[in-house]
Design an enzyme around this catalytic site. Structure first.
Site, PDB file in Angstrom:
ATOM      1  N   HIS A 122      -9.549 -16.915  -2.276  1.00 43.58           N
ATOM      2  CA  HIS A 122     -10.850 -16.833  -1.600  1.00 43.58           C
ATOM      3  C   HIS A 122     -11.793 -17.823  -2.293  1.00 43.58           C
ATOM      4  O   HIS A 122     -11.670 -18.078  -3.492  1.00 43.58           O
ATOM      5  CB  HIS A 122     -11.368 -15.399  -1.777  1.00 43.58           C
ATOM      6  CG  HIS A 122     -12.589 -15.056  -0.998  1.00 43.58           C
ATOM      7  ND1 HIS A 122     -13.848 -15.415  -1.398  1.00 43.58           N
ATOM      8  CD2 HIS A 122     -12.739 -14.352   0.147  1.00 43.58           C
ATOM      9  CE1 HIS A 122     -14.734 -14.950  -0.519  1.00 43.58           C
ATOM     10  NE2 HIS A 122     -14.083 -14.299   0.428  1.00 43.58           N
ATOM     11  N   GLN A 202      -9.108  -7.027  -2.496  1.00 41.52           N
ATOM     12  CA  GLN A 202      -8.322  -6.423  -1.422  1.00 41.52           C
ATOM     13  C   GLN A 202      -7.306  -5.419  -1.970  1.00 41.52           C
ATOM     14  O   GLN A 202      -6.727  -4.658  -1.189  1.00 41.52           O
ATOM     15  CB  GLN A 202      -7.589  -7.510  -0.614  1.00 41.52           C
ATOM     16  CG  GLN A 202      -8.507  -8.505   0.047  1.00 41.52           C
ATOM     17  CD  GLN A 202      -9.424  -7.860   1.090  1.00 41.52           C
ATOM     18  OE1 GLN A 202      -9.186  -6.759   1.570  1.00 41.52           O
ATOM     19  NE2 GLN A 202     -10.496  -8.543   1.427  1.00 41.52           N
ATOM     20  N   LYS A 225     -15.814  -2.959  -0.034  1.00 42.82           N
ATOM     21  CA  LYS A 225     -14.482  -2.969   0.574  1.00 42.82           C
ATOM     22  C   LYS A 225     -13.726  -1.689   0.226  1.00 42.82           C
ATOM     23  O   LYS A 225     -12.654  -1.425   0.749  1.00 42.82           O
ATOM     24  CB  LYS A 225     -13.697  -4.187   0.097  1.00 42.82           C
ATOM     25  CG  LYS A 225     -14.319  -5.491   0.599  1.00 42.82           C
ATOM     26  CD  LYS A 225     -13.584  -6.684   0.074  1.00 42.82           C
ATOM     27  CE  LYS A 225     -14.395  -7.947   0.176  1.00 42.82           C
ATOM     28  NZ  LYS A 225     -14.232  -8.650   1.443  1.00 42.82           N
ATOM     29  N   CYS A 362     -13.052 -17.545   4.425  1.00 37.91           N
ATOM     30  CA  CYS A 362     -13.451 -18.044   3.094  1.00 37.91           C
ATOM     31  C   CYS A 362     -12.233 -18.508   2.300  1.00 37.91           C
ATOM     32  O   CYS A 362     -12.136 -18.269   1.089  1.00 37.91           O
ATOM     33  CB  CYS A 362     -14.225 -17.000   2.294  1.00 37.91           C
ATOM     34  SG  CYS A 362     -15.756 -16.531   3.070  1.00 37.91           S
TER      35      CYS A 362
END
Ligand code: PMP
Length: 404
Positions: A122, A202, A225, A362
């Protein structure tokens, strides 16, 4: 009822309906997760009846709030298998990586040194390193991917030199869902005396974490997230590293003693938390972790992997679809449909109350490596279910009819 249905907790998430009260098929959890009622309520209480600042007030409410803020730090530490002195509250993963680049990097990197990143990073795990490279003269090596779009650790092994000081990699790719063999990456980095930073943005919402087992040196993630609020994230770092790192922002709360002649700094983690912290956000993050821990990170991982597998196999049946990422993707599926721009797909799906992400995510260097300007990405959360997949497939069918 199968395991997937059991995990579907849509009713806990007020955001999962449209303005008309219809189901909203939210497949953009990798960008930001919807919030369970428990988190919304915790945030509302902290902003309302419980509100006061932390660390300063001599009155009871402030003392209570301070206890709540520090309890959130302990909850994070417990959740990731670290100790509370190793948990720094930051604004998000982006700020965590910038903190490491500028504080640790500023003190430890110089001309001739090298950093290794990977093709799938990212931008927030690329740009801070480029900025510190411009200041310090450190050089960046890029580790390529395997044919099935994982970070190629054999290639990493070949790239490492005695001058490699830092290896910074995504634990789970936000575009491909590929899961890093973090332990092997740590062993490789440490074999040349380099540090390993894992971008856990993530991974934290999708899998059980244990800092000791991962053996990394720095770990970064964002609360939003992880079903928590925006505006707060976590940098975990080994205590010995934090102890040696200089502050990167100055102000209140990060000092021991201030005079115009000389200022001394508080020990970590306070040294890295200048100014009034994200008080209500920390308390809501605590509630989010309780919620996720209550479901069991291992079950979440299995649930999202099963949905990703199911979606991949459905998409494989459509000739015009090109799939990216490995078969065992952790709940994130990127794809392209021949003759349909991902943005057009996203717009048509929106008419069907299906939300996906379309774009470069991104990760522009990754798009170049894949040879596409953009992908469509469906990403699952703990509330996703087979109904969301069915709605997505209906939308794709309609899109293909529209585009002939
Ligand atoms: N790394 C990864 C892998 C991400 O998915 C994201 C968010 N898309 C970030 C870093 C940056 O997180 P934030 O914008 O919350 O700081």
């Amino acid at each position: 009822m199968n395991a997937v249905d059991q995990l579907s907790r849509k009713a806990d998430f007020p955001g999962l309906v449209t303005a008309q009260g219809a189901p909203w098929h939210y497949l953009d959890t990798a960008a930001s997760a919807q919030k369970p009622r428990a988190v919304i309520d915790a945030m509302a209480r902290a902003l309302g009846t419980d509100y006061a600042t932390v660390h300063r007030g001599v009155y009871g409410r402030s003392a209570q709030m301070t206890l709540g803020y520090e309890a959130a730090r302990r909850r994070v530490a417990d959740f990731i298998g670290g100790s509370e002195n190793e948990v720094v509250f930051v604004r998000g993963a982006t700020e965590a990586i910038n903190l490491v680049a500028f504080s640790w990097g500023g003190a430890n990197l110089g001309p001739g040194d090298r950093i290794v990143l990977s093709t799938l990073e990212h931008h927030s795990n690329i740009v801070p390193w480029q900025m510190i490279a411009a200041r310090t003269g450190v050089e960046i090596d890029v580790c390529p991917l395997t044919d099935d779009h994982r970070i190629d650790l054999d290639a990493l092994e070949r790239l490492l030199t005695k001058r490699t000081r830092m290896v910074a990699l995504a634990h789970v790719s936000n575009v491909l869902g590929s899961v890093l063999d973090a332990r092997r990456a740590a062993d490789l980095a440490h074999s040349v005396g380099a540090k390993l930073l894992l971008d856990g943005c993530q991974a934290a919402p999708r899998m059980a974490l244990d800092m000791a087992a991962l053996d990394c040196d720095f770990y970064a993630f964002s609360a939003h997230k992880l079903y928590g609020p925006t505006g707060i994230g976590v940098l975990w770092a080994r205590e010995t590293l934090l102890d040696e790192m200089p502050p990167w922002q100055g102000g209140g709360a990060m000092i021991e003693q201030v005079s115009f002649a000389r200022t001394t700094y508080a020990p970590p983690p306070q040294r890295f938390e200048a100014g009034t912290p994200m008080i209500t956000e920390a308390i809501a993050l605590h509630a989010a972790i309780d919620y996720v821990a209550g479901m069991g990170p291992d079950r979440l991982f299995a649930h999202e992997c099963a949905l990703a597998r199911q979606l991949r196999s459905e998409l494989q049946r459509i000739n015009a679809v090109r799939l990216f990422g490995p078969e065992d993707s952790a709940g994130i599926v990127s794809f392209a449909i021949e003759g349909v721009h991902p943005h057009d797909l996203g717009t048509i799906l929106d008419e069907e109350d299906v939300a996906i992400r379309a774009g470069h995510h991104c990760a522009q260097p990754l798009m170049s490596a894949l040879g596409v300007p953009a992908t469509a990405r469906a990403s699952f959360g703990l509330y996703s279910d087979e109904g969301d997949i069915a709605a997505l497939l209906r939308g794709i069918e309609r899109t293909q009819r529209i585009f002939g």
